[in-house]
Design a protein around this motif. Structure first.
Motif, short mmCIF file in Angstrom:
data_model
loop_
_atom_site.label_atom_id
_atom_site.label_comp_id
_atom_site.label_asym_id
_atom_site.label_seq_id
_atom_site.Cartn_x
_atom_site.Cartn_y
_atom_site.Cartn_z
N HIS A 122 -5.72 -0.04 6.53
CA HIS A 122 -5.85 0.86 7.68
C HIS A 122 -6.53 0.11 8.84
O HIS A 122 -7.30 0.67 9.60
N HIS A 148 0.85 -1.20 0.00
CA HIS A 148 0.00 0.00 0.00
C HIS A 148 0.88 1.24 0.00
O HIS A 148 1.39 1.65 1.05
N ARG A 178 -12.00 3.32 -1.72
CA ARG A 178 -11.78 4.01 -0.44
C ARG A 178 -13.14 4.31 0.17
O ARG A 178 -13.93 5.09 -0.37
N LYS A 237 -9.22 -0.93 -6.08
CA LYS A 237 -9.20 -0.24 -4.79
C LYS A 237 -10.45 0.60 -4.64
O LYS A 237 -10.84 1.31 -5.57
N ASP A 258 1.38 2.87 3.33
CA ASP A 258 0.57 3.98 2.81
C ASP A 258 1.45 5.23 2.69
O ASP A 258 1.06 6.34 3.02
N HIS A 305 -10.23 0.62 1.71
CA HIS A 305 -9.74 1.54 2.76
C HIS A 305 -10.91 1.85 3.69
O HIS A 305 -12.03 2.01 3.25
ZN ZN Z 1 -6.52 5.05 2.56
#
Ligand code: ZN
Ligand code: ZN
Length: 378
Positions: free
Chosen positions: A208, A57, A153, A151, A268, A185
């Motif tokens: 996360h 990430h 979020r 992905k 990240d 996310h």
């Molecule tokens: Zn994120």
């Protein structure tokens, strides 16, 4: 005669370990190889040898304004041989990212953001018209060796009024592509974590995972929520995704004590949290996991074999004959160091992880040294 012979190293469990690489692939692994080589790295029994580290990430498309960085700043100088960009770009700009990424020293893969331009603005999923399903299928077909997943979020500032709908669309796109990895996310509600997790299946990656927000994995009494245990037990993969705002020591410590362990360790990282913290690099994130109570033997698979498996990276993640010649060499130093989480809380690390070399496809790069991570080919 092999191209590169790494001798007198040790495995994470401390046993003698040597590796030989020829034409970009690992050709021998053992306690003592004694092979002829064009180039030898003699570690004098001091350094560890592992498969090349994978940070699953990161944000490293340089043409963005919000979250950008350069693969060769966050990769090989930090001992990381492979990075996965987590949705910085979408179906309409990922081709340009690919053109840049194929020329870097660090291996770069990408997750395509379901929003067509990726993270151009913070609220990329507030307008559902930006999810162009057909375009996503097209780029997945066009760049199968670069785009390794999608992905989404799923937090308030990103989805606006759309709550859980973007994730429903992401799952629909995933269902049309067999075994396509999906990274989700999480952050502040809405959507509520419960609704997000209820849509996630075995193999989906929750990034996360140890954030310190109200909508995180702990309830008000600081116990792990039932819905989190349910997701964990059915095989949802928990990823660190440290970031500027998403890693909290206490949450990680409670989870570790309860037996809810992460699958993958990732940073990240992007230019700002690399330069001024609290992320800095993957090694620092790994040091934090040591502080929390993970052993080095637990940590190394979380940056090698586990991410390789989660994102189906062929030839990566293992030190074995026939695998890509990607190797990370590092030292463990007994030294006190203050480390900080995303909420400003600190712990004192007593062991520091210092990458020495990153070897990518048999090419050797010196790691470590300057905090600015300037790249030196050796
Ligand atoms: Zn994120
Ligand atoms: Zn991110």
């Amino acid at each position: 005669m092999v191209d590169l012979y790494i001798k007198n190293g040790k495995s994470v469990t401390g046993e003698p370990l040597e590796v030989a690489i020829e034409e970009g692939k690992i050709t021998a692994v053992g306690e003592r190889l004694a092979v002829e080589a064009k180039e030898i790295i003699d570690l004098e029994h001091k350094s560890f040898i592992t498969a090349g580290w994978i940070d699953d990430h990161v944000h490293c498309y340089e043409k963005m304004n919000l979250y950008y960085d350069y693969p060769d700043e966050i990769g090989v100088p930090k001992g990381v041989t492979t990075v996965i960009d987590a949705g910085t770009t979408g179906a309409e700009n990922i081709a340009d990212f690919y053109q840049i990424a194929k020329n870097t020293k660090t291996n770069v893969y990408a997750l395509v953001n379901i929003s067509k331009w990726g993270i151009v603005e913070q609220d990329e999923l507030a307008d559902l018209k930006k999810i162009k399903e057909e375009l996503i299928h097209q780029v997945l077909k066009k760049y199968p060796d670069f785009i390794v997943g999608i992905k989404a979020r799923m937090s308030k500032t990103v989805v606006g009024e759309n709550d859980i709908v973007p994730l429903e669309l992401a799952k629909k796109i995933q269902a049309k592509n067999e075994h396509l990895p999906l990274m989700v996310h999480i952050g502040s509600a809405p959507p509520n974590l419960k609704d997000t997790l209820n849509l996630m299946e075995q193999g989906d990656v929750l990034t996360h995972c140890y954030n310190g927000k109200e909508n995180g994995i702990l309830d008000e009494e600081k116990n792990i929520k039932d819905v989190v245990w349910d997701a964990y037990r059915r095989g949802v993969l928990f990823d660190i995704g440290h970031g500027t705002d998403s890693f909290n020591f206490e949450v990680a410590e409670i989870a570790k004590k309860a037996g809810l362990v992460c699958e993958t360790i990732s940073t990240d990282i992007y230019h700002r949290n690399r330069e001024t913290g609290p992320v800095y690099d993957l090694a620092t994130t790994m040091e934090k996991m040591l502080v929390i109570g993970y052993s080095l033997q637990e940590i190394i698979p979380m940056v090698t074999s586990h991410p390789a498996k989660a994102f189906h990276l062929k030839g990566k993640g293992h030190l074995a004959v026939g695998m890509d010649g990607d190797v990370t060499i590092f030292n463990l130093e007994n030294k006190e160091k203050l480390v900080t989480d995303s909420n400003g809380f600190t712990r004192t690390a007593t062991e520091c992880i210092k990458p020495i070399y990153a070897i990518v496809g048999g090419k050797k790069y010196r790691a470590g040294g300057e905090q600015d991570g300037s790249l030196r080919k050796v």
